[in-house]
Design a protein around this motif. Structure first.
Motif, short mmCIF file in Angstrom:
data_model
loop_
_atom_site.label_atom_id
_atom_site.label_comp_id
_atom_site.label_asym_id
_atom_site.label_seq_id
_atom_site.Cartn_x
_atom_site.Cartn_y
_atom_site.Cartn_z
N TYR A 603 0.84 -1.20 0.00
CA TYR A 603 0.00 0.00 0.00
C TYR A 603 0.88 1.26 0.00
O TYR A 603 1.95 1.29 0.58
CB TYR A 603 -0.92 0.02 1.21
CG TYR A 603 -2.23 -0.71 0.99
CD1 TYR A 603 -3.23 -0.16 0.19
CD2 TYR A 603 -2.47 -1.94 1.58
CE1 TYR A 603 -4.43 -0.83 -0.02
CE2 TYR A 603 -3.66 -2.62 1.38
CZ TYR A 603 -4.64 -2.06 0.57
OH TYR A 603 -5.82 -2.72 0.35
N ASP A 604 0.41 2.29 -0.69
CA ASP A 604 1.16 3.55 -0.79
C ASP A 604 1.19 4.27 0.56
O ASP A 604 0.31 4.08 1.41
CB ASP A 604 0.52 4.47 -1.83
CG ASP A 604 0.61 3.90 -3.23
OD1 ASP A 604 1.58 3.16 -3.49
OD2 ASP A 604 -0.29 4.18 -4.05
N GLU A 605 2.22 5.09 0.71
CA GLU A 605 2.30 5.93 1.90
C GLU A 605 1.08 6.86 1.96
O GLU A 605 0.65 7.42 0.95
CB GLU A 605 3.57 6.77 1.87
CG GLU A 605 4.86 5.97 2.04
CD GLU A 605 4.99 5.37 3.44
OE1 GLU A 605 4.38 5.92 4.37
OE2 GLU A 605 5.70 4.36 3.58
N GLY A 606 0.54 7.00 3.15
CA GLY A 606 -0.62 7.86 3.32
C GLY A 606 -1.94 7.13 3.20
O GLY A 606 -2.99 7.66 3.58
N LYS A 610 -2.53 0.92 4.91
CA LYS A 610 -1.14 0.57 5.22
C LYS A 610 -0.95 0.44 6.73
O LYS A 610 -0.41 -0.56 7.21
CB LYS A 610 -0.22 1.65 4.65
CG LYS A 610 1.27 1.33 4.75
CD LYS A 610 2.09 2.43 4.11
CE LYS A 610 3.57 2.06 4.05
NZ LYS A 610 3.84 1.02 3.06
N LEU A 611 -1.41 1.44 7.47
CA LEU A 611 -1.28 1.39 8.92
C LEU A 611 -2.17 0.32 9.53
O LEU A 611 -1.82 -0.29 10.56
CB LEU A 611 -1.61 2.76 9.52
CG LEU A 611 -0.62 3.89 9.19
CD1 LEU A 611 -1.10 5.20 9.80
CD2 LEU A 611 0.77 3.54 9.71
N ALA A 636 10.43 0.80 5.57
CA ALA A 636 10.14 -0.62 5.47
C ALA A 636 9.86 -1.06 4.06
O ALA A 636 10.05 -2.21 3.71
CB ALA A 636 8.95 -0.97 6.37
N ALA A 637 9.38 -0.20 3.24
CA ALA A 637 9.08 -0.59 1.87
C ALA A 637 10.34 -0.78 1.05
O ALA A 637 10.31 -1.30 -0.04
CB ALA A 637 8.19 0.46 1.21
N GLY A 638 11.48 -0.35 1.58
CA GLY A 638 12.71 -0.51 0.83
C GLY A 638 12.76 0.32 -0.43
O GLY A 638 13.41 -0.04 -1.39
N ASN A 639 12.08 1.44 -0.43
CA ASN A 639 11.94 2.20 -1.66
C ASN A 639 12.93 3.35 -1.78
O ASN A 639 13.23 3.80 -2.86
CB ASN A 639 10.53 2.79 -1.77
CG ASN A 639 9.50 1.71 -1.97
OD1 ASN A 639 9.79 0.70 -2.56
ND2 ASN A 639 8.31 1.93 -1.45
#
Length: 737
Positions: A603-606, A610-611, A636-639
């Motif tokens: 899931y994208d940030e925001g 995701k939370l 954590a996404a390693g992006n």
């Protein structure tokens, strides 16, 4: 006597004159006469011949260079040592003759020019250190500012070819502050545009080219640069500007292929700019009828396919693209590869026919040159689709078999009997056609002239006789059935492979079931029929144990599909849908903690989800590896960061901490950075080191749990046998305790 004396004096004077001329013409002399002599000798002897050899080699390389009009044409000719192989003798001659100036005419004004020729020839041959050194020498020691600038322009081009864009930009910045003459300005602009083109900065590149075109004379090379500019405008979505340059191609004496492709691309843009325009009125039909385009029909159909797809006319697009593939002739495999890639993409994205998409990727990869820009991406996608199609078909197969299991016994028996009847009719029809082909071949053979391979009454070799070949095929089918091409096909003890051979629409349709050897249709109720019926029915999960096994296969296949979507195909939305389906269909799945973690990563940030998945992971599996990962990792996404940019060095650093006994630091580094290694070739290696360290710092129970997690997460790892040994030793140790 006097005559002899005069002769002696004359000879002495001639020697003195020769010696004085020799020293006066020394290459190290600064006298006007010496410089004039060496200028003349250098220019019209060594340098002139070296330059001609280089120009001839460049001309031959340009002729031999195969343009790929499906890619953006490079503004400048690539410096490729493979391309230069046929002209290597000419390039070596250019080096040899240019070296004469450096050796014998040091005070000549053509020394700098000779070093430039020498450096350029060496770059073409792939001798990069020597070529770059020659150009740097001119910059450091050159006497003429124009020659120094020309050397720097060529040096910038060499950096671009080597993908050293940082140094190329540095040279460009320096040159932009110099006073360049007209020719040097033109070459500098072209090289600067080439730099930004190769770096993917198309807007900057075309802006520089717009300033350059007024400096270019009318020529085929200018037409080619207009075409490259038009292609970059296409990539930028500025189709009107692209068409302006496609029309300029026609005004600059292009060769036939360049003119054809510019016309094709221009027509394509006209249709894009005028959506209401009918394809039949554009001019494609006229181009198809033109006999000069017989070898280019594949490109015409390919363009028509692209336009049909652009208009969401998918069946028409596929039809045009299939015609394009059929129209590819001779050695024109490059266009065919792009046609297959387009068909693969449409079947995957628009039709979701994943198996056919995989087949087209397979075909494209066979004929796509390894040096093509798409080769590595296509190879990776093909590998991903191989795994994807296997898992996808397995899910659909198990779904179909489970649906069959829900049928009442009588309906299931009727379903299987219908399959057998259909197979039998198809088999008999195939044998009938094979017999007809054999009879036609025999008739043709009887009317044909004797084969030159036969002498007198000698027996004819079977492979020269089509009738005997067809007869052999029929005899083979009668004995063995319609066998797939594979190893060990005659083994009678092989396991039934119904799932691999069947299809979701007909999961019991298998090439591995027994096949009747007679030409007549097998009768219902016969022994052969009943044996075949029972064999096919065994694949249906009718018992609880069989159903549980089928469910497990389906669960694992969905889990693998979700990871393939996430890490290989880069399709996060489908990955999320697949993982959520697993949780809905298999609420007690053993992969639940990892699925929570992967949903959190995907899931994208925001996004509130995701939370939510992070909270579920921390609540339900607070002591798991994944809970520690989401708690510790700043990304954590390693992006984002440099984490994972060099996994080999990072592994060595963590392993050194382990050897030094700094276990806590090593474990923190691995658990914090592990998401960056997810899906990479060294992921299981990092995970194995983590198991070792946990055994040192968290005790035997945590060590046993870490081993179990590794075996579950990496079932195909090469380290699995080692982990099993570790598990046995740890079990014995805990038992003794």
């Amino acid at each position: 006597m006097i005559d002899r004396y005069i002769t002696h004096i004359s000879r002495l004077l001639l020697c003195l004159i020769f010696i004085s001329c020799f020293f006066a013409c020394s290459q190290f002399s600064s006298k006007r006469g010496a410089i004039g002599f060496h200028n003349l000798s250098a220019r019209y002897n060594a340098y002139f011949m070296a330059e001609q050899d280089l120009l001839n080699a460049e001309y031959e390389m340009k002729k031999a260079f195969k343009e790929d009009y499906n890619q953006i044409l490079p503004i400048l000719l690539p410096m490729d040592s493979i391309l230069s192989l046929p002209v290597k003798p000419q390039l070596e001659n250019a080096v040899k003759k240019a070296s004469i100036v450096a050796e014998k005419h040091q005070n000549s004004k053509w020394l700098d020019n000779s070093y430039i020729v020498l450096g350029k020839a060496r770059l073409y041959m792939g001798e990069w250190p020597d070529g770059l050194e020659a150009l740097r020498y001119v910059y450091a020691n050159g006497r003429d500012e124009n020659d120094k600038n020309d050397a720097l322009i060529l040096l910038m081009r060499a950096y671009i070819v080597q993908k050293d864009f940082s140094n190329a930009l540095g040279v460009a910045e320096y040159l932009s502050q110099q006073a360049l003459d007209k020719n040097s300005t033109r070459d500098f602009y072209l090289t600067k545009a080439y730099l930004h083109q190769q770096n993917g900065e198309y807007l900057t590149s075309v802006a520089i080219l717009e300033e350059t075109f007024p400096m270019l004379s009318k020529s085929t090379e200018t037409a080619r640069i207009h075409f490259a500019a038009a292609q970059m405008y296409d990539r930028l979505g500025q189709y009107a500007l692209a068409n302006k340059h496609y029309k300029s191609v026609q005004k600059n004496t292009p060769d036939y292929n360049l003119g054809f492709y510019s016309s094709m691309n221009s027509l394509q843009n006209e249709v894009v700019l005028n959506p209401e325009r009918d394809l039949s009125s554009v001019g494609f039909e006229k181009m198809l009828r033109d006999r000069k385009n017989d070898d280019l029909k594949d490109k015409i159909y390919f363009t028509m396919g692209l336009l049909a797809e652009h208009r969401k006319q998918i069946p028409e697009a596929i039809d045009y693209l299939q015609k394009a593939a059929s129209a590819s002739k001779g050695t024109n495999t490059q266009q065919k590869a792009y046609t297959y890639l387009q068909l693969a993409r449409i079947n995957y994205e628009a039709l979701e026919n994943f198996e056919k998409s995989k087949s087209y990727y397979d075909s494209a990869l066979i004929i796509l040159p390894e040096e093509a820009p798409e080769y590595r991406l296509v190879a990776d996608r093909k590998k991903a689709l191989d795994d994807f199609v296997t898992q996808y078909m397995l899910v659909n197969m198990e779904d179909s078999l489970q649906n069959l299991a829900k049928m009442n016994p009588a309906a299931l028996d009727n379903y299987i009997d219908n399959i057998i009847e259909t197979q039998e009719k198809a088999r008999v029809e195939e044998q009938r056609k094979a017999r007809e082909e054999m009879e036609m071949a025999q008739n043709a053979t009887s009317r044909s002239t004797p084969n030159p391979m036969m002498n007198g009454n000698e027996r004819r070799w079977e492979l020269y006789d089509p009738a005997l070949v067809n007869q052999g095929k029929i005899e083979f089918k009668r004995t063995w059935g319609n066998r797939p091409l594979e190893d060990d096909w005659r083994r009678s003890s092989r396991q039934l492979k119904t799932l691999a051979a069947g299809s979701p629409d007909n999961p019991l349709d298998s090439a591995e079931v027994p096949v009747a050897s007679s030409d007549s249709i097998m009768k219902k109720g016969s022994r052969e029929w009943n044996e075949l019926h029972d064999t096919m029915k065994q694949s249906v999960p009718l018992t609880e144990a069989q159903l549980a096994e089928s469910q497990k296969k389906k669960e694992d296949a969905l889990y693998n599909l979700g990871k393939i979507y996430r890490f290989d195909l880069k399709e996060p939305h489908r990955s999320i849908a697949t993982f959520e389906r697993i949780l809905a269909d298999f609420p007690n799945t053993q992969h639940k903690d990892e699925i929570y973690y992967l949903l959190y990563l995907t899931y994208d940030e925001g996004n509130s989800n995701k939370l939510a998945w992070k909270d579920k992971l921390l609540k339900e599996y607070p002591t798991s590896t994944y809970a520690r990962l989401v708690s510790k990792s700043p990304d954590a996404a390693g992006n984002a960061t440099a984490i994972g940019t060099n996994p080999v060095k990072e592994y060595e650093a963590a392993y050194k901490l382990y050897l030094d006994g700094n276990y806590s630091k090593a474990l923190d580094d691995i658990e914090q950075n592990l998401p960056a290694y997810k899906g990479g070739p060294m992921e299981d290696k990092f995970a194995l080191l983590r198991v070792f360290i946990i055994g040192k710092v968290r005790g035997k129970e945590a060590y046993a749990q870490a081993i179990e997690e590794f075996m579950r997460l990496y079932p195909s790892s090469v380290y699995l046998p080692r982990l099993k040994e570790m598990q046995e030793l740890n079990s014995v140790s805990m038992g003794e305790r």
